[in-house]
Write a protein that holds these residues in place. Structure first.
Motif, mmCIF file in Angstrom:
data_model
loop_
_atom_site.group_PDB
_atom_site.id
_atom_site.type_symbol
_atom_site.label_atom_id
_atom_site.label_comp_id
_atom_site.label_asym_id
_atom_site.label_seq_id
_atom_site.Cartn_x
_atom_site.Cartn_y
_atom_site.Cartn_z
ATOM 1 N N GLU A 1 62.013 29.940 43.498
ATOM 2 C CA GLU A 1 61.503 28.631 43.915
ATOM 3 C C GLU A 1 61.790 28.371 45.383
ATOM 4 O O GLU A 1 62.832 28.754 45.916
ATOM 5 C CB GLU A 1 62.122 27.527 43.061
ATOM 6 C CG GLU A 1 61.634 27.582 41.629
ATOM 7 C CD GLU A 1 61.984 26.326 40.845
ATOM 8 O OE1 GLU A 1 62.541 25.378 41.441
ATOM 9 O OE2 GLU A 1 61.710 26.315 39.647
ATOM 10 N N ARG A 2 60.822 27.751 46.039
ATOM 11 C CA ARG A 2 60.960 27.413 47.459
ATOM 12 C C ARG A 2 60.539 25.969 47.664
ATOM 13 O O ARG A 2 59.624 25.478 46.992
ATOM 14 C CB ARG A 2 60.045 28.298 48.323
ATOM 15 C CG ARG A 2 60.322 29.779 48.247
ATOM 16 C CD ARG A 2 61.612 30.150 48.981
ATOM 17 N NE ARG A 2 61.825 31.596 48.986
ATOM 18 C CZ ARG A 2 62.412 32.279 48.017
ATOM 19 N NH1 ARG A 2 62.866 31.655 46.948
ATOM 20 N NH2 ARG A 2 62.562 33.594 48.103
ATOM 21 N N PRO A 3 61.158 25.321 48.660
ATOM 22 C CA PRO A 3 60.727 23.962 48.971
ATOM 23 C C PRO A 3 59.345 23.948 49.621
ATOM 24 O O PRO A 3 58.961 24.904 50.295
ATOM 25 C CB PRO A 3 61.768 23.483 50.000
ATOM 26 C CG PRO A 3 62.825 24.525 50.043
ATOM 27 C CD PRO A 3 62.265 25.789 49.499
ATOM 28 N N PRO B 1 67.307 24.205 45.483
ATOM 29 C CA PRO B 1 67.300 22.786 45.136
ATOM 30 C C PRO B 1 67.961 21.920 46.209
ATOM 31 O O PRO B 1 67.499 20.819 46.473
ATOM 32 C CB PRO B 1 68.074 22.741 43.823
ATOM 33 C CG PRO B 1 67.909 24.108 43.236
ATOM 34 C CD PRO B 1 67.888 25.026 44.425
ATOM 35 N N VAL B 2 69.020 22.409 46.825
ATOM 36 C CA VAL B 2 69.676 21.626 47.870
ATOM 37 C C VAL B 2 68.703 21.398 49.025
ATOM 38 O O VAL B 2 68.540 20.299 49.523
ATOM 39 C CB VAL B 2 70.945 22.337 48.380
ATOM 40 C CG1 VAL B 2 71.523 21.589 49.574
ATOM 41 C CG2 VAL B 2 71.967 22.431 47.264
ATOM 42 N N LEU B 3 68.012 22.464 49.412
ATOM 43 C CA LEU B 3 67.019 22.345 50.486
ATOM 44 C C LEU B 3 65.983 21.293 50.137
ATOM 45 O O LEU B 3 65.632 20.463 50.951
ATOM 46 C CB LEU B 3 66.293 23.683 50.663
ATOM 47 C CG LEU B 3 66.687 24.575 51.807
ATOM 48 C CD1 LEU B 3 65.817 25.821 51.761
ATOM 49 C CD2 LEU B 3 66.548 23.882 53.131
ATOM 50 N N GLY C 1 69.783 26.342 38.268
ATOM 51 C CA GLY C 1 70.407 25.722 39.429
ATOM 52 C C GLY C 1 71.207 24.480 39.120
ATOM 53 O O GLY C 1 72.016 24.050 39.919
ATOM 54 N N ALA C 2 71.010 23.856 38.000
ATOM 55 C CA ALA C 2 71.710 22.594 37.729
ATOM 56 C C ALA C 2 72.921 22.832 36.844
ATOM 57 O O ALA C 2 72.974 23.810 36.132
ATOM 58 C CB ALA C 2 70.785 21.612 37.064
ATOM 59 N N ALA D 1 68.412 19.122 39.649
ATOM 60 C CA ALA D 1 69.346 20.096 40.226
ATOM 61 C C ALA D 1 70.250 19.412 41.242
ATOM 62 O O ALA D 1 71.451 19.638 41.280
ATOM 63 C CB ALA D 1 68.572 21.237 40.881
ATOM 64 N N GLY E 1 74.055 20.724 42.811
ATOM 65 C CA GLY E 1 73.429 21.665 43.747
ATOM 66 C C GLY E 1 74.195 22.964 43.898
ATOM 67 O O GLY E 1 74.776 23.253 44.934
ATOM 68 N N VAL E 2 74.184 23.766 42.859
ATOM 69 C CA VAL E 2 74.860 25.060 42.935
ATOM 70 C C VAL E 2 74.052 26.025 43.791
ATOM 71 O O VAL E 2 74.598 26.859 44.485
ATOM 72 C CB VAL E 2 75.046 25.645 41.512
ATOM 73 C CG1 VAL E 2 75.651 27.035 41.583
ATOM 74 C CG2 VAL E 2 75.921 24.712 40.690
ATOM 75 N N LEU E 3 72.740 25.869 43.761
ATOM 76 C CA LEU E 3 71.874 26.834 44.446
ATOM 77 C C LEU E 3 71.261 26.254 45.702
ATOM 78 O O LEU E 3 71.133 25.048 45.859
ATOM 79 C CB LEU E 3 70.751 27.263 43.496
ATOM 80 C CG LEU E 3 71.238 28.078 42.310
ATOM 81 C CD1 LEU E 3 70.068 28.493 41.460
ATOM 82 C CD2 LEU E 3 72.003 29.296 42.774
ATOM 83 N N ALA E 4 70.822 27.158 46.532
ATOM 84 C CA ALA E 4 70.308 26.731 47.832
ATOM 85 C C ALA E 4 68.967 26.031 47.751
ATOM 86 O O ALA E 4 68.772 25.002 48.373
ATOM 87 C CB ALA E 4 70.174 27.928 48.749
ATOM 88 N N LEU F 1 70.219 32.679 51.208
ATOM 89 C CA LEU F 1 70.312 32.418 49.776
ATOM 90 C C LEU F 1 69.036 32.751 49.016
ATOM 91 O O LEU F 1 69.011 32.732 47.798
ATOM 92 C CB LEU F 1 70.696 30.954 49.554
ATOM 93 C CG LEU F 1 72.115 30.653 50.043
ATOM 94 C CD1 LEU F 1 72.299 29.178 50.302
ATOM 95 C CD2 LEU F 1 73.143 31.155 49.048
ATOM 96 N N PRO G 1 65.778 34.763 43.361
ATOM 97 C CA PRO G 1 65.379 33.360 43.281
ATOM 98 C C PRO G 1 63.927 33.161 43.726
ATOM 99 O O PRO G 1 63.506 33.757 44.698
ATOM 100 C CB PRO G 1 66.355 32.655 44.218
ATOM 101 C CG PRO G 1 66.931 33.711 45.092
ATOM 102 C CD PRO G 1 66.803 35.015 44.373
#
Lengths: 111, 412
Positions: free
Chosen positions: B54-56, B32-34, A110-111, B22, B27-30, A60, B52
């Motif tokens: 942003e990264r955790p 933020p879910v991560l 994303g939200a 998010a 959590g549509v995107l990976a 992703l 994309p």
């Protein structure tokens, strides 16, 4: 007392020039990868064919690329990396990434 | 820093809040879910064009401080750029991590062997103690940098690991010379290359193993090591315990981890990761070009970074400005670093030299800030006269990025 100090210093100097290397057993525990794939057409095909090797995170985080590039990536996984991907599932896998990337671009927050 | 990373608290809390929002939104995107599931302590924006981006961030990998997560398994972790402002040696707990295939998570030291074979007089199977006793113990300060470092900034973007500029680090490596280990078996006549394999193997039968080779003349260099020490500590498992190859000046792809096999070749290496991937065009190409000639990526070019200020930072008008950062010469010593911008070219002062292949600190004092500093960057030049380019030559895998990295500083 002084003599002992000198002897110790000599011993330490000897160690410095050729330190002993001690190899011990080692083990670590890696964190789980709990990331979830967002819903989309073909999600099931991706889960069944791709997630054994790929973290959702890697899949992703790719930049948006055309459909043909996703097709060539899936082909590379099959031909080069011998991934046991069901041929029937290829269009669904590609559909999924094209759709998810379109959603990412449409909704970058994303939200 | 071109990637806009910042260690300041404001940036962190903003990303944390966004990640939480998010998550609450479904959590549509990976990414933020991560962040929500794995971490909960923040996101970082790598400034990758088109996203994309942003990264955790997480401190949850064993032996690691806060790292940028590109992949959980096998681990791919990037060093936040703020770390490079602290010094020229990268601490082990902040050093980037990259595995191609699944890595073993335990090592039985007594059982581990390094097989030395191929074009040798007598194949041998060495214990770890055999390796440690093969010759003098040598320390080398050297930068370990992924060939794809900065790939995420490629324009047009390319697929692969989407690194910012933090897939690099500099450590003091301790080990024995590879040539002394090779001598245990005796290199036979006609040796052309030396190939390495580690314990990381593919999960699927028939897939290519991650094996890499270097020319014999490089293998016989006095500073090419079989290393067990990293910054005075045993190599962490994530960095290849018990042994890894160290090739100063060459990209990290050759620094094979968890070393288990050394094989002397008498001809070309036709294995996948040398013959098919990790290759760069021999002449400039465009994204439309196909079928052009390529060679294996090998030596590193010079690079330099501003670490004292992030892109967009505010500087004080009318006051002096202290800029600092790090620079490397690549496969030759660093010769000079210049700050460059529109109508601007100022030589920087270089800090202590810890070795040809290490990072070096640079500093520059501007006596008075008279306005915004737009699109400034630093440009490193090495002892071979190779200098960082103003424009990055594009290549399809985003390898060997070394363009001058630009930032904007706003005076007020």
């Amino acid at each position: 007392m002084k003599h002992w100090a000198i002897i110790l210093a000599v011993l330490l100097a000897g160690c410095d020039s050729r330190p002993d290397v001690v190899f011990v057993n080692a083990a670590i525990t890696l964190p789980d990868d709990p990331a979830e794939l967002p819903p989309g057409p073909g999600l099931q095909a991706v889960v069944e064919n791709c997630t054994a090797c790929h973290s959702p995170s890697t899949m992703l985080q790719q930049p948006q690329v055309p459909r043909a590039k996703w097709e060539s990536m899936v082909s590379k996984m099959i031909e080069t990396y011998k991934a046991p991907v069901d041929e029937q599932a290829i269009p669904e896998i590609v559909d999924y990434f094209v759709a998810v990337q379109a959603a990412q671009v449409a909704n970058p927050g994303g939200a | 820093m071109a990637d806009g990373n910042s260690a300041n608290g404001k940036t962190r809390s903003r990303f944390t809040r966004r990640a939480l929002l998010a998550g609450a939104g479904g959590g549509v995107l990976a990414a933020p879910v991560l962040a929500q599931r794995l971490i909960g302590d923040g996101m970082i924006d790598l400034g990758l064009p088109g996203g994309p981006s942003e990264r955790p961030l997480t401190p949850r990998f064993p032996g690691k401080g806060e790292m940028i997560v590109h992949r959980v398994r096998p681990p791919v972790l990037e060093t936040p750029m703020a770390v490079f402002d602290h010094g020229t040696i990268t601490p082990n707990d902040r050093f980037f991590v990259r595995w191609n295939w699944d890595m073993p998570t335990q090592i039985n030291a007594a059982a581990h062997r390094v097989a030395v074979g191929g074009a040798v007089r007598q194949p041998v199977s060495l214990t770890l103690d055999d390796v440690a006793n093969a010759g003098d113990h040598v320390d080398v300060v050297a930068i370990n940098q992924c060939a794809g470092n900065g790939r995420g900034f490629s324009q047009p973007r390319v697929t692969g690991g989407q690194w910012g500029n933090g897939a690099m680090g500099c450590a003091r490596w301790t080990g024995v010379r590879l040539k002394d280990v090779l001598a245990k078996a005796g290199v036979a006549d006609g040796a052309a290359r030396v190939r390495f394999a580690g314990l990381d193997v593919p999960m699927v039968d028939g897939a290519p193993q991650f094996i890499k080779s270097i020319p014999i003349d490089i293998a016989m260099r006095d500073d090419v090591l079989v290393a067990w020490g990293m910054n005075g500590e045993p190599l962490p498992l994530l960095h290849g315990y018990p042994l890894r190859i160290v090739v100063p000046g060459w990209f990290s792809t050759y620094w094979v981890k968890m070393l288990s096999t050394i094989e002397v070749l008498t001809g070309d290496d036709d294995s996948y990761y040398v013959a098919k991937t990790y290759r760069v065009p021999t002449a400039p190409v465009t994204p439309q070009d196909k079928g052009f000639e390529t060679v294996p990526v090998s030596v590193m070019p010079p690079r330099s970074f501003i670490t004292s200020h992030a892109d967009g930072a505010i500087i004080a008008l009318g006051q002096p400005l202290e800029l600092r950062g790090i620079a490397m010469g690549g496969d030759a010593a660093l010769a000079r670093v210049d700050l460059v911008g529109a109508g601007l070219e100022l030589p920087c002062k270089l800090g202590p030299d810890e070795g040809t292949y290490g990072f070096r600190r640079w500093t520059l004092r501007i006596p008075e800030v008279t306005g915004d500093l737009a699109q400034i960057g630093v440009r490193a030049t090495n002892a071979n006269g190779i200098t960082q380019p103003a424009e990055q030559a594009w290549n399809p895998s985003g390898y060997a990025r070394n363009v001058i990295e630009r930032i904007n500083l706003r005076a007020q």
